[in-house]
Design a protein around this motif. Structure first.
Motif, PDB file in Angstrom:
ATOM      1  N   LYS A 101       0.835  -1.204   0.000  1.00 29.15           N
ATOM      2  CA  LYS A 101       0.000   0.000   0.000  1.00 29.15           C
ATOM      3  C   LYS A 101       0.872   1.257   0.000  1.00 29.15           C
ATOM      4  O   LYS A 101       0.594   2.214  -0.733  1.00 29.15           O
ATOM      5  CB  LYS A 101      -0.939  -0.026   1.202  1.00 29.15           C
ATOM      6  CG  LYS A 101      -2.056  -1.052   1.045  1.00 29.15           C
ATOM      7  CD  LYS A 101      -2.792  -1.420   2.296  1.00 29.15           C
ATOM      8  CE  LYS A 101      -3.332  -0.360   3.146  1.00 29.15           C
ATOM      9  NZ  LYS A 101      -4.136  -0.862   4.288  1.00 29.15           N
ATOM     10  N   LYS A 102       1.922   1.255   0.800  1.00 28.58           N
ATOM     11  CA  LYS A 102       2.848   2.396   0.830  1.00 28.58           C
ATOM     12  C   LYS A 102       3.510   2.595  -0.528  1.00 28.58           C
ATOM     13  O   LYS A 102       3.642   3.717  -1.012  1.00 28.58           O
ATOM     14  CB  LYS A 102       3.929   2.183   1.897  1.00 28.58           C
ATOM     15  CG  LYS A 102       3.462   2.362   3.305  1.00 28.58           C
ATOM     16  CD  LYS A 102       4.617   2.105   4.275  1.00 28.58           C
ATOM     17  CE  LYS A 102       4.113   1.989   5.688  1.00 28.58           C
ATOM     18  NZ  LYS A 102       5.190   1.598   6.606  1.00 28.58           N
ATOM     19  N   THR A 104       2.357   1.735  -3.421  1.00 32.62           N
ATOM     20  CA  THR A 104       1.327   2.252  -4.328  1.00 32.62           C
ATOM     21  C   THR A 104       1.203   3.770  -4.187  1.00 32.62           C
ATOM     22  O   THR A 104       1.121   4.490  -5.185  1.00 32.62           O
ATOM     23  CB  THR A 104      -0.027   1.573  -4.043  1.00 32.62           C
ATOM     24  OG1 THR A 104       0.117   0.158  -4.193  1.00 32.62           O
ATOM     25  CG2 THR A 104      -1.105   2.064  -4.988  1.00 32.62           C
ATOM     26  N   GLN A 105       1.225   4.250  -2.956  1.00 32.03           N
ATOM     27  CA  GLN A 105       1.145   5.693  -2.707  1.00 32.03           C
ATOM     28  C   GLN A 105       2.409   6.410  -3.171  1.00 32.03           C
ATOM     29  O   GLN A 105       2.338   7.456  -3.810  1.00 32.03           O
ATOM     30  CB  GLN A 105       0.896   5.967  -1.224  1.00 32.03           C
ATOM     31  CG  GLN A 105      -0.483   5.545  -0.778  1.00 32.03           C
ATOM     32  CD  GLN A 105      -0.673   5.660   0.720  1.00 32.03           C
ATOM     33  OE1 GLN A 105       0.285   5.722   1.486  1.00 32.03           O
ATOM     34  NE2 GLN A 105      -1.926   5.678   1.154  1.00 32.03           N
ATOM     35  N   GLU A 106       3.588   5.828  -2.857  1.00 31.74           N
ATOM     36  CA  GLU A 106       4.855   6.450  -3.240  1.00 31.74           C
ATOM     37  C   GLU A 106       4.976   6.600  -4.758  1.00 31.74           C
ATOM     38  O   GLU A 106       5.520   7.589  -5.252  1.00 31.74           O
ATOM     39  CB  GLU A 106       6.037   5.622  -2.722  1.00 31.74           C
ATOM     40  CG  GLU A 106       6.244   5.695  -1.232  1.00 31.74           C
ATOM     41  CD  GLU A 106       7.257   4.672  -0.743  1.00 31.74           C
ATOM     42  OE1 GLU A 106       7.973   4.049  -1.563  1.00 31.74           O
ATOM     43  OE2 GLU A 106       7.334   4.491   0.490  1.00 31.74           O
ATOM     44  N   ASN A 108       2.495   6.948  -6.683  1.00 26.17           N
ATOM     45  CA  ASN A 108       1.343   7.742  -7.116  1.00 26.17           C
ATOM     46  C   ASN A 108       0.467   6.975  -8.120  1.00 26.17           C
ATOM     47  O   ASN A 108       0.120   7.479  -9.183  1.00 26.17           O
ATOM     48  CB  ASN A 108       1.802   9.086  -7.698  1.00 26.17           C
ATOM     49  CG  ASN A 108       0.671  10.087  -7.786  1.00 26.17           C
ATOM     50  OD1 ASN A 108      -0.265  10.042  -6.993  1.00 26.17           O
ATOM     51  ND2 ASN A 108       0.741  10.977  -8.761  1.00 26.17           N
TER      52      ASN A 108
END
Length: 148
Positions: A101-102, A104-106, A108
């Protein structure tokens, strides 16, 4: 201490050994599948592993997919049905999912897709529009047909 890291070339034999010895691992966890997807589809792999005292405790293969229809996202197994977290226990499983999940966020990205054959008991949104039936094939064709 348990650490989550991305697979490096020097750990590939550890990864393969884990895949071969874990009862939860399958074909799509193997590094040969990573290489095939990278060559055939051009998706960049992000292979996550949980290690403790030099031993792998869990793995999660991921690919960065770029789709004109669905956008950019991470998938645990593009072009196949099932491959998700393979871990020794639930705490390792949750750590790998949280790291995905991290990531995926990093990066973007639009979303994270984990194609698992069982409920992952996480806070991820579950897609339930597909169904899989598993049936024992060792009793002969007549019995198999009667079960359908």
């Amino acid at each position: 201490m348990l650490q989550i890291e991305e697979l490096k070339p020097e750990n590939e034999s550890l990864w393969q050994d884990y895949v071969l010895t874990s009862k939860k691992a399958g074909l799509y966890h193997a590094l040969g599948w990573r290489d095939a997807v990278r060559r055939a589809l051009g998706h960049r792999p992000y292979y996550l592993m949980a290690k403790e005292d030099g031993k792998i405790k869990g793995i999660l293969p991921l690919f960065l997919v770029r789709s004109l229809i669905f956008g950019k996202y991470l998938s645990s197994v593009p072009a196949a049905n099932y491959c998700g977290v393979c871990a020794d226990n639930d705490s390792v499983r949750y750590l790998l999912i949280n790291q995905a999940k991290k990531l995926t966020q990093e990066l973007n990205l639009g979303y994270l897709e984990l194609k698992e054959s069982q409920d992952n008991n996480s806070d991820l949104i579950k897609e339930t529009s597909h169904v899989t039936f598993i049936i024992c094939l060792d009793s002969g064709p007549d019995m198999v047909w009667s079960r359908l």
